[in-house]
Write a protein that holds these residues in place. Sequence first.
Motif, mmCIF file in Angstrom:
data_model
loop_
_atom_site.group_PDB
_atom_site.id
_atom_site.type_symbol
_atom_site.label_atom_id
_atom_site.label_comp_id
_atom_site.label_asym_id
_atom_site.label_seq_id
_atom_site.Cartn_x
_atom_site.Cartn_y
_atom_site.Cartn_z
ATOM 1 N N ILE A 148 79.772 11.566 31.228
ATOM 2 C CA ILE A 148 79.581 12.881 30.605
ATOM 3 C C ILE A 148 78.105 13.261 30.592
ATOM 4 N N GLN A 149 77.247 12.300 30.353
ATOM 5 C CA GLN A 149 75.805 12.576 30.300
ATOM 6 C C GLN A 149 75.267 13.129 31.611
ATOM 7 N N SER A 150 75.888 12.762 32.710
ATOM 8 C CA SER A 150 75.388 13.199 34.018
ATOM 9 C C SER A 150 76.047 14.480 34.509
ATOM 10 N N LYS A 151 77.020 14.998 33.768
ATOM 11 C CA LYS A 151 77.753 16.184 34.204
ATOM 12 C C LYS A 151 77.292 17.427 33.460
ATOM 13 N N GLU A 152 77.442 18.565 34.097
ATOM 14 C CA GLU A 152 77.152 19.854 33.463
ATOM 15 C C GLU A 152 78.445 20.531 33.015
ATOM 16 N N ALA A 153 79.501 20.435 33.833
ATOM 17 C CA ALA A 153 80.794 21.031 33.513
ATOM 18 C C ALA A 153 81.734 19.926 33.038
ATOM 19 N N LEU A 154 82.367 20.158 31.895
ATOM 20 C CA LEU A 154 83.216 19.147 31.285
ATOM 21 C C LEU A 154 84.664 19.633 31.181
ATOM 22 N N THR A 155 85.574 18.687 31.145
ATOM 23 C CA THR A 155 86.995 18.972 30.971
ATOM 24 C C THR A 155 87.344 18.901 29.484
ATOM 25 N N VAL A 156 88.575 19.281 29.164
ATOM 26 C CA VAL A 156 89.048 19.214 27.780
ATOM 27 C C VAL A 156 88.938 17.784 27.251
ATOM 28 N N SER A 157 89.365 16.811 28.023
ATOM 29 C CA SER A 157 89.334 15.419 27.551
ATOM 30 C C SER A 157 87.900 14.931 27.350
ATOM 31 N N GLU A 158 86.982 15.368 28.196
ATOM 32 C CA GLU A 158 85.582 14.961 28.038
ATOM 33 C C GLU A 158 84.951 15.599 26.803
ATOM 34 N N VAL A 159 85.279 16.865 26.546
ATOM 35 C CA VAL A 159 84.762 17.530 25.345
ATOM 36 C C VAL A 159 85.350 16.878 24.096
ATOM 37 N N ALA A 160 86.624 16.526 24.154
ATOM 38 C CA ALA A 160 87.254 15.845 23.021
ATOM 39 C C ALA A 160 86.532 14.533 22.720
ATOM 40 N N LEU A 184 87.030 14.536 18.765
ATOM 41 C CA LEU A 184 88.223 15.270 18.367
ATOM 42 C C LEU A 184 89.368 14.940 19.315
ATOM 43 N N SER A 185 90.570 15.311 18.925
ATOM 44 C CA SER A 185 91.707 15.153 19.833
ATOM 45 C C SER A 185 91.679 16.275 20.866
ATOM 46 N N GLU A 186 92.336 16.037 21.984
ATOM 47 C CA GLU A 186 92.419 17.073 23.014
ATOM 48 C C GLU A 186 93.151 18.303 22.478
ATOM 49 N N SER A 187 94.149 18.093 21.646
ATOM 50 C CA SER A 187 94.885 19.236 21.099
ATOM 51 C C SER A 187 93.991 20.065 20.177
ATOM 52 N N ARG A 188 93.090 19.409 19.460
ATOM 53 C CA ARG A 188 92.162 20.151 18.597
ATOM 54 C C ARG A 188 91.189 20.966 19.446
ATOM 55 N N VAL A 189 90.713 20.409 20.539
ATOM 56 C CA VAL A 189 89.826 21.139 21.449
ATOM 57 C C VAL A 189 90.566 22.340 22.028
ATOM 58 N N ARG A 190 91.815 22.142 22.440
ATOM 59 C CA ARG A 190 92.606 23.269 22.966
ATOM 60 C C ARG A 190 92.799 24.350 21.900
ATOM 61 N N HIS A 191 93.028 23.919 20.652
ATOM 62 C CA HIS A 191 93.185 24.876 19.558
ATOM 63 C C HIS A 191 91.893 25.675 19.350
ATOM 64 N N LEU A 192 90.760 24.990 19.319
ATOM 65 C CA LEU A 192 89.472 25.675 19.159
ATOM 66 C C LEU A 192 89.223 26.643 20.307
ATOM 67 N N THR A 193 89.680 26.273 21.491
ATOM 68 C CA THR A 193 89.549 27.138 22.657
ATOM 69 C C THR A 193 90.440 28.369 22.516
ATOM 70 N N SER A 194 91.685 28.157 22.142
ATOM 71 C CA SER A 194 92.616 29.285 22.017
ATOM 72 C C SER A 194 92.188 30.239 20.900
ATOM 73 N N GLU A 195 91.502 29.713 19.882
ATOM 74 C CA GLU A 195 90.991 30.549 18.790
ATOM 75 C C GLU A 195 89.631 31.157 19.136
ATOM 76 N N LYS A 196 89.164 30.874 20.351
ATOM 77 C CA LYS A 196 87.864 31.352 20.837
ATOM 78 C C LYS A 196 86.707 30.901 19.930
ATOM 79 N N GLU A 197 86.834 29.674 19.430
ATOM 80 C CA GLU A 197 85.782 29.060 18.625
ATOM 81 C C GLU A 197 84.781 28.315 19.515
ATOM 82 N N LEU A 198 85.274 27.762 20.610
ATOM 83 C CA LEU A 198 84.436 27.048 21.565
ATOM 84 C C LEU A 198 84.232 27.912 22.804
ATOM 85 N N PRO A 199 83.004 27.963 23.335
ATOM 86 C CA PRO A 199 82.802 28.684 24.596
ATOM 87 C C PRO A 199 83.401 27.883 25.748
#
Length: 95
Positions: A18-30, A35-50
């Motif tokens: 992750i440290q060497s990447k610029e673009a991350l996936t849901v699992s990497e952000v989690a 956080l759990s992947e489902s929580r990241v998806r929820h934050l995304t769907s609520e437009k809380e995370l860019p």
Amino acid sequence: MMMSADERLERIERLILIQSKEALTVSEVALMLGLSESRVRHLTSEKELPYYKQGKNTYFKKSEIEHWMLKDRVPTNQEIKAQATTHVVINHPKF
């Protein structure tokens, strides 16, 4: 639940990747946010995370996630006292 040595090693390897990447996936952000992947998806769907969409895939810019993590800074007691003093001095009625 304790992680096995193999699980801990895999987690460390993923964090290093992750440290060497610029673009991350849901699992990497989690993993990055603890956080759990489902929580990241929820934050995304609520437009809380860019985030960015590429077809069905969701990506995150690491620097934007880091900025999001640090967006709500809590001032120190010293900073609060300085702001209060400044406010009193500026708004003190002159007799």
